[in-house]
Design a protein around this motif. Structure first.
Motif, PDB file in Angstrom:
ATOM      1  N   TYR A  35       0.840  -1.200   0.000  1.00 21.00           N
ATOM      2  CA  TYR A  35       0.000   0.000   0.000  1.00 21.00           C
ATOM      3  C   TYR A  35       0.873   1.248   0.000  1.00 21.00           C
ATOM      4  O   TYR A  35       1.966   1.266   0.566  1.00 21.00           O
ATOM      5  N   GLU A  36       0.333   2.305  -0.610  1.00 23.30           N
ATOM      6  CA  GLU A  36       1.008   3.597  -0.573  1.00 23.30           C
ATOM      7  C   GLU A  36      -0.040   4.690  -0.532  1.00 23.30           C
ATOM      8  O   GLU A  36      -1.107   4.577  -1.133  1.00 23.30           O
ATOM      9  N   PRO A  42      -4.948   4.140   2.304  1.00 23.09           N
ATOM     10  CA  PRO A  42      -3.845   3.783   1.400  1.00 23.09           C
ATOM     11  C   PRO A  42      -4.352   3.078   0.148  1.00 23.09           C
ATOM     12  O   PRO A  42      -5.331   2.326   0.197  1.00 23.09           O
TER      13      PRO A  42
END
Length: 500
Positions: A35-36, A42
């Protein structure tokens, strides 16, 4: 308090980009998700699984089969290497029912440690708790029972008021269901009822909805979308009434494996498990006496991320946080969606808070399609609204968001995709007005914020008045006046330009 100010207060001026990952060692598969983005919402940037089938051997001798362990460990070594080079800052690696119940589970954990992975072995209650918080991460207002169906176990968790209450785990995973169903549906339901009753379920929760977590439930919901020819085939927050179970059970009996597998997006292992999943869900519906079921694409992995957040971050609205992040990422200049929301707010006084929230999201996304081919910007806006990886928004909300973006990117006078009456015409017309108002704001300002502070818009006495402060009169022009007329027509008002 105005809805805009309420949501703006939950947002920080800048959202730090945060890269995290969860490696989930389940009974069916071993998966990594990276995830970002903002911690509260996210975005998935990498998702891979290997169908290791660690739970297959448990019914035979209580052990993870050697060949399955090898497949799982090979995947884990790959994931550890990828996470390192993806510069993942926070990595959680968890194992659930198969490793928990296997005689050689400790050996598997020790072998994974050689790859540099510290595996956290979740108890059944911890697994249920994480699934419950996964539901709350995406549906903060959820009130009912989160039901997570995995390969080796079934977890129940009570969710309400942003918290997870009672929770329990049962040996009812899809790998174990065929043996339990051999004596027929009635005997199977009696056995499930006894398991739940002995653990104190439903215990006062009769009549509450279920929130369905896990790939098998999503596959069952995918079948429902196919059977009903749903015009918007989005699984997240797809709601099934209890009456849908009858057609699902009938369909899983009538359709062959090949027919089920041919459903778009249906994996082979999920298609094979559909009859058992449908039978279990029908049993749960009868035992708990539920009115409806809602699919949650957010589950154990998202719950693990949510559990480590502080109270302030948890309180943020996931839809608004995600829309702000995406708007900032794709905007031409410094994004000012929040300023646009405040600028157009006088035109929509008195609307429902749920609609104002979607209007805020549309404003935050008001510049995301500028780089698309001009002939297809409206379609791009529609796609972002309908199929964006949003949390905290139901199906009608997605449609309203898409309609606003469709109009905001030039599609106000073109056909909007038919949605089978999922949203009433009055709300769709209002969303079109949002889009036209946003479009006017973007044209007036050229995509920057300063001109908004020197102008205002108001609706009174059947007139739509755009006012410009002294020194800013030159902002007026043919294109601005044209968009003012379009918005006025949508609001059944007469346009008026006022130079102060």
């Amino acid at each position: 308090m105005k809805i805009e100010k309420l949501h703006l207060g939950l947002l920080r001026t800048k959202q730090a980009v945060h890269r995290s990952a969860v490696i989930d060692i389940g009974s069916n598969s071993v998966r990594i998700v990276v995830y970002e983005g903002p911690a509260r919402a996210p975005a998935v940037i990498f998702n891979e699984k290997v169908a290791a089938g660690l739970g297959r051997g448990l019914a035979i001798n209580g052990r993870i089969a050697d060949e399955d362990a090898t497949r799982g460990l090979t995947a884990l070594r790959r994931y550890a290497l990828l996470a390192k080079h993806m510069e993942v800052k926070d990595l959680q690696c968890v194992a659930t029912a198969a490793v928990r119940d296997a005689e050689n589970g400790p050996e598997f954990i020790a072998a994974a440690a050689e790859a540099g992975l510290e595996i956290r072995l979740l108890s059944g209650e911890e697994e249920a708790e994480a699934a419950g918080y996964g539901v709350l991460a995406a549906i903060p207002e959820a009130r009912g029972i989160a039901v997570d169906l995995g390969g080796g176990s079934l977890e129940l968790a009570e969710v309400a008021d942003g918290q997870v209450g009672r929770r329990a785990s049962f040996p009812l995973g899809v790998l174990r269901l065929p043996a339990l169903r051999e004596s027929g549906q009635q005997s199977f339901e009696r056995a499930v009822r006894k398991m739940l009753r002995d653990a104190g379920w439903p215990g006062g929760l009769a009549g509450y909805p279920l929130y369905l977590v896990g790939g098998s439930w999503r596959a069952l919901s995918r079948l429902d979308l196919e059977l009903t020819h749903d015009p918007l085939a989005v699984l997240d927050q797809h709601t099934l009434p209890r009456t849908a179970l009858r057609r699902l059970v009938r369909a899983t009996k009538r359709l062959s494996f090949e027919e089920l597998r041919a459903i778009p997006g249906m994996a082979s292992n999920r298609a094979a498990a559909l009859p058992d999943a449908a039978a279990l869900l029908a049993a749960l519906a009868n035992i708990i006496d539920i009115p409806e079921m809602t699919v949650s694409s957010s589950g154990l992995r998202e719950g693990l991320l949510y559990q480590v957040l502080d109270a302030e971050t948890r309180a943020q609205d996931p839809l608004i946080v995600a829309a702000e992040f995406e708007g900032r990422r794709l905007a031409r200049f410094a994004p000012h969606g929040r300023a646009i929301t405040e600028w157009i707010a006088p035109l929509f006084a008195g609307e429902a808070p749920a609609d104002s929230r979607v209007r805020l999201a549309a404003s935050l996304l008001s510049d995301v399609a500028w780089s698309a081919n001009p002939d297809f910007r409206a379609e791009r806006g529609t796609e972002i609204g309908l199929h964006g990886n949003w949390r905290g928004i139901d199906i009608p909300g997605r449609i309203l968001l898409a309609r606003a973006l469709h109009a905001g990117f030039g599609g106000a006078d073109s056909d909007f995709p038919a949605m089978g009456g999922l949203v009433g015409p009055d709300r769709l017309a209002r969303a079109r007005q949002w889009g036209l108002a946003i479009r006017l704001a973007q044209r007036l300002t050229g995509g920057v914020e300063a001109p908004l502070k020197a102008s205002g818009i108001a609706l009174a006495g059947g007139r739509l008045r755009l006012s410009l402060d002294h020194g800013w009169h030159h902002l007026a022009g043919e294109s601005v006046e044209r968009r003012l007329r379009s918005l006025a027509q949508a609001l059944d008002a007469k346009p008026e330009l006022l130079l102060l």
